[in-house]
Enzyme design. Structure first.
Site, PDB file in Angstrom:
ATOM      1  N   SER A 231      -2.192   0.486  -4.280  1.00  0.00           N
ATOM      2  CA  SER A 231      -2.925   1.652  -3.688  1.00  0.00           C
ATOM      3  C   SER A 231      -4.126   1.868  -4.505  1.00  0.00           C
ATOM      4  CB  SER A 231      -1.900   2.935  -3.622  1.00  0.00           C
ATOM      5  OG  SER A 231      -2.825   3.954  -3.148  1.00  0.00           O
ATOM      6  N   ALA A 232      -4.971   2.483  -3.557  1.00  0.00           N
ATOM      7  CA  ALA A 232      -6.601   2.891  -4.298  1.00  0.00           C
ATOM      8  C   ALA A 232      -5.941   4.220  -4.936  1.00  0.00           C
ATOM      9  CB  ALA A 232      -7.391   2.981  -3.284  1.00  0.00           C
ATOM     10  N   SER A 233      -5.153   5.020  -4.828  1.00  0.00           N
ATOM     11  CA  SER A 233      -4.968   6.465  -4.927  1.00  0.00           C
ATOM     12  C   SER A 233      -4.557   6.530  -6.550  1.00  0.00           C
ATOM     13  CB  SER A 233      -3.786   7.001  -4.319  1.00  0.00           C
ATOM     14  OG  SER A 233      -3.794   8.409  -4.777  1.00  0.00           O
ATOM     15  N   ARG A 234      -5.297   7.331  -7.137  1.00  0.00           N
ATOM     16  CA  ARG A 234      -5.010   7.748  -8.266  1.00  0.00           C
ATOM     17  C   ARG A 234      -3.774   8.369  -8.683  1.00  0.00           C
ATOM     18  NH1 ARG A 234     -10.868   9.125 -11.069  1.00  0.00           N
ATOM     19  NH2 ARG A 234     -12.066   7.734  -9.442  1.00  0.00           N
ATOM     20  N   ASN A 235      -3.401   9.055  -7.399  1.00  0.00           N
ATOM     21  CA  ASN A 235      -2.180  10.045  -7.458  1.00  0.00           C
ATOM     22  C   ASN A 235      -0.854   9.168  -7.141  1.00  0.00           C
ATOM     23  OD1 ASN A 235      -3.508  12.756  -7.559  1.00  0.00           O
ATOM     24  ND2 ASN A 235      -4.429  12.233  -5.671  1.00  0.00           N
TER      25      ASN A 235
ATOM     26  N   ASP B 146       0.931  -1.162   0.081  1.00  0.00           N
ATOM     27  CA  ASP B 146      -0.029  -0.011   0.076  1.00  0.00           C
ATOM     28  C   ASP B 146       0.984   1.038   0.022  1.00  0.00           C
ATOM     29  OD1 ASP B 146      -2.193   1.523   0.351  1.00  0.00           O
ATOM     30  OD2 ASP B 146      -1.620   1.913   2.461  1.00  0.00           O
ATOM     31  N   LEU B 147       0.396   2.387  -0.459  1.00  0.00           N
ATOM     32  CA  LEU B 147       1.314   3.558  -0.568  1.00  0.00           C
ATOM     33  C   LEU B 147       1.076   4.418   0.922  1.00  0.00           C
ATOM     34  CD1 LEU B 147       2.966   5.735  -1.870  1.00  0.00           C
ATOM     35  CD2 LEU B 147       0.865   6.311  -3.225  1.00  0.00           C
ATOM     36  N   ASP B 148      -0.188   5.054   0.999  1.00  0.00           N
ATOM     37  CA  ASP B 148      -0.514   6.008   1.926  1.00  0.00           C
ATOM     38  C   ASP B 148      -0.434   5.544   3.314  1.00  0.00           C
ATOM     39  OD1 ASP B 148      -1.131   8.210   0.064  1.00  0.00           O
ATOM     40  OD2 ASP B 148      -2.627   7.069  -0.382  1.00  0.00           O
TER      41      ASP B 148
ATOM     42  N   LYS C  99      -9.214   5.645   5.696  1.00  0.00           N
ATOM     43  CA  LYS C  99      -8.147   5.094   5.082  1.00  0.00           C
ATOM     44  C   LYS C  99      -8.216   3.863   4.274  1.00  0.00           C
ATOM     45  CE  LYS C  99      -5.034   6.464   8.778  1.00  0.00           C
ATOM     46  NZ  LYS C  99      -4.511   6.248  10.260  1.00  0.00           N
ATOM     47  N   GLY C 100      -7.724   3.789   3.121  1.00  0.00           N
ATOM     48  CA  GLY C 100      -7.717   2.854   2.308  1.00  0.00           C
ATOM     49  C   GLY C 100      -8.957   2.687   1.046  1.00  0.00           C
ATOM     50  N   ILE C 101      -9.564   3.460   1.631  1.00  0.00           N
ATOM     51  CA  ILE C 101     -10.998   3.620   0.605  1.00  0.00           C
ATOM     52  C   ILE C 101     -10.903   4.724  -0.270  1.00  0.00           C
ATOM     53  CG2 ILE C 101     -12.497   2.159   2.420  1.00  0.00           C
ATOM     54  CD1 ILE C 101     -13.835   4.864   2.878  1.00  0.00           C
TER      55      ILE C 101
ATOM     56  N   LYS D  96     -10.764  -1.567  -2.109  1.00  0.00           N
ATOM     57  CA  LYS D  96     -10.499  -2.242  -0.914  1.00  0.00           C
ATOM     58  C   LYS D  96     -12.002  -1.876  -0.176  1.00  0.00           C
ATOM     59  CE  LYS D  96      -5.710  -0.919  -1.110  1.00  0.00           C
ATOM     60  NZ  LYS D  96      -4.600  -0.230  -0.728  1.00  0.00           N
TER      61      LYS D  96
ATOM     62  N   THR E  93       1.742  10.292   3.807  1.00  0.00           N
ATOM     63  CA  THR E  93       0.755  10.873   2.908  1.00  0.00           C
ATOM     64  C   THR E  93      -0.674  10.839   3.534  1.00  0.00           C
ATOM     65  OG1 THR E  93       0.744   9.097   1.427  1.00  0.00           O
ATOM     66  CG2 THR E  93       1.904  11.424   0.984  1.00  0.00           C
TER      67      THR E  93
ATOM     68  N   GLU F 229      -0.065  -3.029   4.694  1.00  0.00           N
ATOM     69  CA  GLU F 229      -1.129  -2.310   4.725  1.00  0.00           C
ATOM     70  C   GLU F 229      -1.120  -1.694   6.105  1.00  0.00           C
ATOM     71  OE1 GLU F 229      -3.644  -0.708   3.836  1.00  0.00           O
ATOM     72  OE2 GLU F 229      -4.049  -1.391   1.670  1.00  0.00           O
ATOM     73  N   ASP F 230      -1.718  -0.371   6.157  1.00  0.00           N
ATOM     74  CA  ASP F 230      -2.035   0.182   7.416  1.00  0.00           C
ATOM     75  C   ASP F 230      -3.386   0.344   7.835  1.00  0.00           C
ATOM     76  OD1 ASP F 230      -2.472   2.206   5.197  1.00  0.00           O
ATOM     77  OD2 ASP F 230      -2.285   3.874   6.838  1.00  0.00           O
TER      78      ASP F 230
HETATM   79  C1  G6P Z   1      -5.588   5.830  -0.422  1.00  0.00           C
HETATM   80  C2  G6P Z   1      -5.958   6.538   0.993  1.00  0.00           C
HETATM   81  C3  G6P Z   1      -7.312   6.928   0.882  1.00  0.00           C
HETATM   82  C4  G6P Z   1      -7.850   7.624  -0.381  1.00  0.00           C
HETATM   83  C5  G6P Z   1      -7.181   6.658  -1.682  1.00  0.00           C
HETATM   84  C6  G6P Z   1      -7.881   7.389  -2.868  1.00  0.00           C
HETATM   85  O1  G6P Z   1      -6.140   4.234  -0.391  1.00  0.00           O
HETATM   86  O2  G6P Z   1      -5.516   5.530   1.972  1.00  0.00           O
HETATM   87  O3  G6P Z   1      -7.390   7.662   1.837  1.00  0.00           O
HETATM   88  O4  G6P Z   1      -9.241   8.021  -0.179  1.00  0.00           O
HETATM   89  O5  G6P Z   1      -6.208   6.145  -1.574  1.00  0.00           O
HETATM   90  O6  G6P Z   1      -6.860   8.324  -3.307  1.00  0.00           O
HETATM   91  P1  G6P Z   1      -6.912   9.426  -4.315  1.00  0.00           P
HETATM   92  O7  G6P Z   1      -5.584   9.982  -4.347  1.00  0.00           O
HETATM   93  O8  G6P Z   1      -7.195   8.529  -5.595  1.00  0.00           O
HETATM   94  O9  G6P Z   1      -7.960  10.508  -3.930  1.00  0.00           O
HETATM   95 MG    MG Z   2      -2.990   3.220   3.534  1.00  0.00          MG
END
Ligand code: G6P
Ligand code: MG
Length: 224
Positions: A120-124, A13-15, A49-51, A151, A21, A175-176
């Site tokens: 990671s779920a993050s698009r960033n 996982d990233l964040d 977190k994670g969603i 997730k 972050t 994961e955290d």
């Molecule tokens: C990670 C974080 C979440 C965040 C998700 C989407 O999983 O833990 O808190 O909502 O990424 O991130 P994004 O950068 O795409 O909004």
């Molecule tokens: Mg995380």
């Protein structure tokens, strides 16, 4: 009893795991909540977190039963506002924002011939990994837009194993978040949790600084 040699890949996982972050996601969502007069609670702090973005805004609005007050396009705007705030924060990231012990862990895993991907779920995520300067450690980064269910569903961690060309049983997911540990378990990987919200993981560490290959090997002895 398991041993490190039973595994050939790690999915990170990233964040809150690779990078410091998670606090930026929290601050950005807190600001959105504040604008809407929605109180910030421990339940929201842990729950986001994670969603993904859409699940996060739903969690926040549902915490005060106000989800139905908003049209789809208003919800879209709130998500966009949050992401703009978040992107202002991550623009300041440097390699110093890699969490303690992570550089050493990635180097140890690489030296041991274990391949790694980012789950990671993050698009960033791609931009952040680049800013942190750790992109060369990873075979790839899961693109969450290609995974139908985020997730705690297994999709993101399954795709992370797929990137490594490994069956999930040969992968340890890191994961955290509680949603993330559930995702790892549902994917059939071994879970390594970091911090208070990932206590249900099979292997558990208080902080990223405690995660070393020797410490993982030690905890794997207790697994069936
Ligand atoms: C990670 C974080 C979440 C965040 C998700 C989407 O999983 O833990 O808190 O909502 O990424 O991130 P994004 O950068 O795409 O909004
Ligand atoms: Mg995380």
């Amino acid at each position: 009893m398991k041993k490190l040699a039973d595994f050939r890949g790690f999915a990170f996982d990233l964040d809150g795991v690779l990078a410091d972050t998670a606090r930026f996601h929290s601050i950005a969502w807190q600001r959105i909540a504040q604008n809407l007069d929605i109180p910030w609670t421990d339940h929201l702090e842990a729950g986001i977190k994670g969603i993904d973005r859409a699940a996060s805004i739903a969690l926040i609005l549902n915490s005060v039963n106000r989800y139905d007050e908003f049209t789809a396009s208003e919800i879209e705007q709130l998500m966009q506002q949050k992401n703009e705030l978040y992107q202002e924060f991550i623009a300041t990231l440097t390699p110093d924002d890699v969490l303690p012990g992570i550089h050493q862990l990635l180097a140890e895993l690489k030296a041991a011939g274990i391949t790694m991907s980012v789950a990671s779920a993050s698009r960033n995520a791609p931009g952040i990994i680049e800013r942190l300067g750790i992109q060369d450690y990873f075979e790839g980064i899961v693109d969450p837009t290609t995974v139908t269910e985020g997730k705690p569903a297994p999709g993101i961690f399954l795709e992370a194993a797929n990137i490594l060309n490994l069956p999930p049983e040969q992968v340890i997911g890191v994961e955290d978040s509680s949603a993330g540990v559930k995702s790892i378990t549902a994917a059939g990987e071994v879970s390594l949790g970091i911090g208070a919200e990932a206590k249900e993981a099979q292997l558990h560490f208080e902080s990223t600084a405690d995660v070393t290959l020797a410490a993982i090997e030690e905890q794997l002895k207790n697994l069936d």
